[in-house]
Design a protein around this motif. Structure first.
Motif, short mmCIF file in Angstrom:
data_model
loop_
_atom_site.label_atom_id
_atom_site.label_comp_id
_atom_site.label_asym_id
_atom_site.label_seq_id
_atom_site.Cartn_x
_atom_site.Cartn_y
_atom_site.Cartn_z
N UNK A 75 45.04 44.31 55.07
CA UNK A 75 44.41 45.77 54.68
C UNK A 75 45.33 46.36 53.86
N UNK A 76 46.63 45.96 53.67
CA UNK A 76 47.48 46.38 52.51
C UNK A 76 46.88 45.85 51.23
N UNK A 77 46.63 44.61 51.20
CA UNK A 77 45.93 43.89 50.20
C UNK A 77 44.64 44.51 49.64
N UNK A 78 43.94 44.92 50.56
CA UNK A 78 42.72 45.50 50.27
C UNK A 78 42.83 46.70 49.71
N UNK A 126 43.89 49.87 42.82
CA UNK A 126 43.95 49.35 41.48
C UNK A 126 42.53 49.57 40.72
N UNK A 127 41.56 49.32 41.46
CA UNK A 127 40.16 49.24 40.77
C UNK A 127 39.74 50.70 40.60
N UNK A 128 40.09 51.76 41.32
CA UNK A 128 40.06 53.14 41.02
C UNK A 128 40.72 53.73 39.68
N UNK A 154 39.34 51.45 31.52
CA UNK A 154 39.77 50.23 31.20
C UNK A 154 38.94 49.02 31.94
N UNK A 155 37.89 49.65 32.54
CA UNK A 155 36.74 48.55 32.83
C UNK A 155 35.81 48.36 31.79
N UNK A 173 38.05 41.55 28.63
CA UNK A 173 38.46 41.50 30.16
C UNK A 173 39.70 40.68 30.45
N UNK A 174 40.26 41.40 31.52
CA UNK A 174 41.42 41.10 32.17
C UNK A 174 40.78 40.54 33.52
N UNK A 175 41.36 39.74 34.34
CA UNK A 175 40.52 39.46 35.51
C UNK A 175 40.55 40.64 36.45
N UNK A 176 41.37 41.60 36.58
CA UNK A 176 40.82 42.76 37.47
C UNK A 176 40.13 43.57 37.11
N UNK A 177 39.84 44.14 35.91
CA UNK A 177 38.60 44.71 35.33
C UNK A 177 37.57 44.07 35.51
#
Length: 156
Positions: free
Chosen positions: A5-8, A14-16, A23-24, A101-105
């Motif tokens: 849950x913490x990771x999610x 982070x995504x928001x 940055x997306x 792109x970086x992996x997260x974005x």
């Protein structure tokens, strides 16, 4: 369950943040990397904000006996940059510059369904897999989850 849950929630925040900061959009990232042309400074503020939050909260978090969602804090052995780190960093930077792109974005932007992302993300995962294969063949790599890490302090 609490760590999942913490990771999610961390990933969601982070995504928001990436979306709100724009940055997306690879044009913004490439504009930041274009220091010789029309430089876009906004990513510097995004990174600066993240560093400031981390710098302010890390001492407070480490006053606790243990983290909220783990048995102990990880401790990492201090090390000097080696060829593996330098080559990996260079490959990451080249991929970031070429793809925008970086992996997260990239993962966050998959929701747009843009064709370049439908090519980039599988190629990114293929690169992750190839790196693991190469590490396994060389006998050098990161420890597997659940195994002991160099420099980890034992639980009190």
């Amino acid at each position: 369950m609490r760590s999942s849950l913490s990771a999610f929630l961390s990933g969601l925040i982070f995504a928001l943040g990436l979306g709100l900061a724009g940055m997306t959009d690879p044009a913004n990232v490439l504009g930041f990397l274009d220091i010789a042309g029309d430089w876009d400074y906004r990513l510097a503020f995004v990174m600066g904000g993240a560093i400031a939050v981390h710098g302010a909260l890390r001492p407070l978090i480490h006053r606790r006996a243990q983290p909220l969602f783990a048995a102990r804090f990880p401790a990492f052995a201090a090390s000097k940059p080696d060829a593996k780190l330098l080559v990996g960093s260079a490959l990451f930077g080249v991929g970031w510059g070429l793809g925008g792109y970086c992996p997260g974005p990239a993962l966050t932007s998959l929701a747009t369904g843009a064709f370049p992302l439908l090519v980039f993300v599988p190629a990114m995962f293929a690169g992750f897999y190839l790196a693991q294969v190469m590490q396994a063949r060389s006998g050098v790599g990161a420890p597997r989850p659940g195994t002991s890490h160099v420099g980890v302090t034992p639980a009190p």
